[in-house]
Design a protein around this motif. Structure first.
Motif, PDB file in Angstrom:
ATOM      1  N   HIS A  39       0.833  -1.197   0.000  1.00 56.55           N
ATOM      2  CA  HIS A  39       0.000   0.000   0.000  1.00 56.55           C
ATOM      3  C   HIS A  39       0.875   1.257   0.000  1.00 56.55           C
ATOM      4  N   ALA A  90      -3.640   1.022  -4.410  1.00 52.89           N
ATOM      5  CA  ALA A  90      -3.630   1.393  -2.988  1.00 52.89           C
ATOM      6  C   ALA A  90      -5.045   1.638  -2.489  1.00 52.89           C
ATOM      7  N   SER A 103      -7.286  -0.880   0.260  1.00 50.48           N
ATOM      8  CA  SER A 103      -7.689  -0.218   1.502  1.00 50.48           C
ATOM      9  C   SER A 103      -9.166  -0.408   1.822  1.00 50.48           C
ATOM     10  N   LYS A 154      -9.452  -5.502   2.444  1.00 51.67           N
ATOM     11  CA  LYS A 154      -8.205  -5.442   3.211  1.00 51.67           C
ATOM     12  C   LYS A 154      -7.925  -6.701   4.044  1.00 51.67           C
TER      13      LYS A 154
END
Length: 126
Positions: free
Chosen positions: A78, A91, A95, A100
């Protein structure tokens, strides 16, 4: 260790052929980014900078961000992807709250078995 607030420091293991290929590809994408690459295979003492165990850094990617925060595994990816303009979308995706934990678990399992495979192949000795 001196790194600027917009810079990250990546700790990786070039003795792992899979890891080395991934890092080499990432370096090509990030040639203009503020990033330091630290190969623990050639500089095993570098793990002291992040107070980590060499074998753990060999197993999982580590990143020290510009604020001095240590990121490991998917969090390390990330941090790297946030620095790469054409990969910021990755990224954002990793998230997402429902993605995640799944990616973290998958990465940790993959890293564990890749580490064992590397040891079995004799890419380094414990």
């Amino acid at each position: 260790m001196n790194i600027k607030s917009d810079e990250i420091k990546v700790y990786y293991n070039s003795a792992c052929p899979v890891c080395n290929a991934g890092i080499s590809a990432q370096k090509d994408k990030m040639s203009t980014c503020a990033i330091q690459w630290v190969d623990v295979n050639t500089d095993s003492n570098a793990v002291n900078e992040i107070s980590s165990d060499l074998e753990f850094v060999r197993e999982r990617l580590h990143v020290l961000d510009g604020n001095g925060n240590l990121k490991i595994g998917m969090e390390a990816f990330h941090a790297i992807w946030q620095q790469t303009s054409n990969e910021r979308w990755k990224a954002k995706i990793i998230s997402l709250p429902f993605i995640k934990p799944l990616l973290n678990a998958a990465y940790n399992i993959f890293a564990k078995y890749l580490y064992k495979w590397n040891l079995k192949k004799g890419h380094w000795k414990k």
